[in-house]
Design a protein around this motif. Structure first.
Motif, PDB file in Angstrom:
ATOM      1  N   ASP A  64       0.624  -1.054   0.171  1.00 37.43           N
ATOM      2  CA  ASP A  64       0.299   0.051   0.197  1.00 37.43           C
ATOM      3  C   ASP A  64       0.989   1.252  -0.207  1.00 37.43           C
ATOM      4  OD1 ASP A  64      -2.536   1.211   2.632  1.00 37.43           O
ATOM      5  OD2 ASP A  64      -2.650   1.535   0.078  1.00 37.43           O
ATOM      6  N   LYS A  69      -4.723   2.049  -5.059  1.00 37.88           N
ATOM      7  CA  LYS A  69      -5.867   1.365  -4.120  1.00 37.88           C
ATOM      8  C   LYS A  69      -6.384   0.365  -3.884  1.00 37.88           C
ATOM      9  CE  LYS A  69      -9.156   1.604  -8.087  1.00 37.88           C
ATOM     10  NZ  LYS A  69     -10.448   2.486  -8.023  1.00 37.88           N
ATOM     11  N   HIS A  70      -6.428  -0.278  -3.248  1.00 42.77           N
ATOM     12  CA  HIS A  70      -6.686  -2.110  -2.884  1.00 42.77           C
ATOM     13  C   HIS A  70      -7.769  -2.683  -4.221  1.00 42.77           C
ATOM     14  CE1 HIS A  70      -7.863  -6.167  -0.506  1.00 42.77           C
ATOM     15  NE2 HIS A  70      -7.229  -6.518  -1.217  1.00 42.77           N
ATOM     16  N   VAL A  71      -7.560  -3.714  -5.067  1.00 41.52           N
ATOM     17  CA  VAL A  71      -8.632  -4.142  -5.878  1.00 41.52           C
ATOM     18  C   VAL A  71      -9.011  -5.136  -5.427  1.00 41.52           C
ATOM     19  CG1 VAL A  71      -7.607  -2.221  -7.484  1.00 41.52           C
ATOM     20  CG2 VAL A  71      -7.503  -3.941  -7.568  1.00 41.52           C
ATOM     21  N   THR A  92     -13.017  -5.747  -1.451  1.00 38.46           N
ATOM     22  CA  THR A  92     -11.482  -5.911  -0.999  1.00 38.46           C
ATOM     23  C   THR A  92     -11.901  -6.405   0.266  1.00 38.46           C
ATOM     24  OG1 THR A  92     -13.273  -4.340   0.063  1.00 38.46           O
ATOM     25  CG2 THR A  92     -11.784  -3.070  -1.151  1.00 38.46           C
ATOM     26  N   TYR A 113      -2.940  -4.387  -5.136  1.00 38.73           N
ATOM     27  CA  TYR A 113      -3.489  -2.968  -6.127  1.00 38.73           C
ATOM     28  C   TYR A 113      -3.362  -2.808  -6.991  1.00 38.73           C
ATOM     29  CZ  TYR A 113      -2.608  -3.041  -0.623  1.00 38.73           C
ATOM     30  OH  TYR A 113      -2.764  -3.208   0.559  1.00 38.73           O
ATOM     31  N   ALA A 116      -4.731   4.674  -8.174  1.00 42.15           N
ATOM     32  CA  ALA A 116      -6.436   5.466  -8.324  1.00 42.15           C
ATOM     33  C   ALA A 116      -6.603   5.527  -9.169  1.00 42.15           C
ATOM     34  CB  ALA A 116      -6.345   5.982  -7.173  1.00 42.15           C
TER      35      ALA A 116
END
Length: 189
Positions: A64, A69-71, A92, A113, A116
Motif C-alpha cells: 500500500d 487502491k486495494h482492488v 476488498t 493494488y 487510483a
C-alpha cells in the motif's frame, strides 16, 4: 536474466501462443514471427506492448502506497510457488474459498493494488514524448496515417514508458489526438 524473469517470459510466451493458436496460427509461425526477442522486449510492437503490460501487472503487487487502491485478492498453494498459478478475486474483503483447514494453511493470500487514477503528470510526460517522437520521426508519423502497425509502434513506445501507470485506452486516445487515424488508402502522388 534472472530465473523469475525467465519464468515470466515463459508464462507470457505460452499465453501468447495459446491465444494465437485460437486464431489459426501454427506454433512455429507464432515463435518465428511474433515472439522474436529484441533486448528486453519483442520485435512485434503489439506483442512488446503486451509484454510491458504483463510486467506492469506483476509490479502492481506493491504494498500500500500513496496513489494506490486495494482492488482485490490473489492466492495460490504454497507448495508450488513456481508452477502454481494465482487465482484472483476482486473486492476488498478477503475471500473465503472454503478450503479444508490443513490445505488453507498452505495457501498464500496477497492484496492486489492498482493505481487510483493516472496522474496528469504521467499523461503530460507521455504527450511530450509522443510530440518528440513525431518530430524526430516524421516519415514514420506520416506512414502511421496509412498503416496500423506503424500507429501501434507509437503506442508501444508510450506503453513502455507508462509501465502500467496509464491505461492503454488513454494512450490510444492520446495517439489518436496527435496522429490521424489509419485509413486503407494511400494518397495519390
Amino acid at each position: 536474466m534472472t530465473n523469475a524473469t525467465k519464468t515470466q517470459r515463459n508464462l507470457y510466451e505460452a499465453a501468447v501462443i495459446e491465444r494465437l493458436k485460437e486464431s489459426g496460427f501454427l506454433e512455429i509461425e507464432i515463435r518465428t514471427e511474433s515472439l522474436m526477442r529484441c533486448g528486453d522486449g519483442y520485435q512485434d510492437e503489439v506483442i512488446n506492448a503486451g509484454w510491458h503490460y504483463w510486467n506492469a501487472a506483476l509490479s502492481a503487487r506493491v504494498q500500500d502506497v500513496a496513489g494506490m487502491k486495494h482492488v482485490g485478492w490473489r492466492w495460490k498453494h504454497a507448495d508450488t510457488p513456481e508452477e502454481g498459478h494465482w487465482h484472483y478475486e476482486g473486492g476488498t474483503e478477503k475471500p473465503d474459498p472454503g478450503f479444508r483447514p490443513a490445505y488453507a494453511e498452505l495457501v498464500t493470500f496477497e492484496k492486489v493494488y492498482a493505481p487510483a487514477a493516472p496522474a496528469k503528470a504521467d499523461i503530460a510526460a507521455l504527450e511530450a514524448q509522443l510530440k518528440h517522437l513525431i518530430t524526430t520521426r516524421k516519415n514514420k508519423a506520416a506512414l502511421a496515417a496509412f498503416d496500423n502497425d506503424t500507429r501501434m509502434w507509437f503506442i508501444a513506445q508510450l506503453t513502455g514508458t507508462a509501465s502500467g501507470r496509464v491505461p492503454l485506452t488513454d494512450i490510444e486516445a492520446l495517439v489518436a489526438r496527435h496522429l490521424p487515424p489509419a485509413t486503407d488508402t494511400a494518397p495519390l502522388n
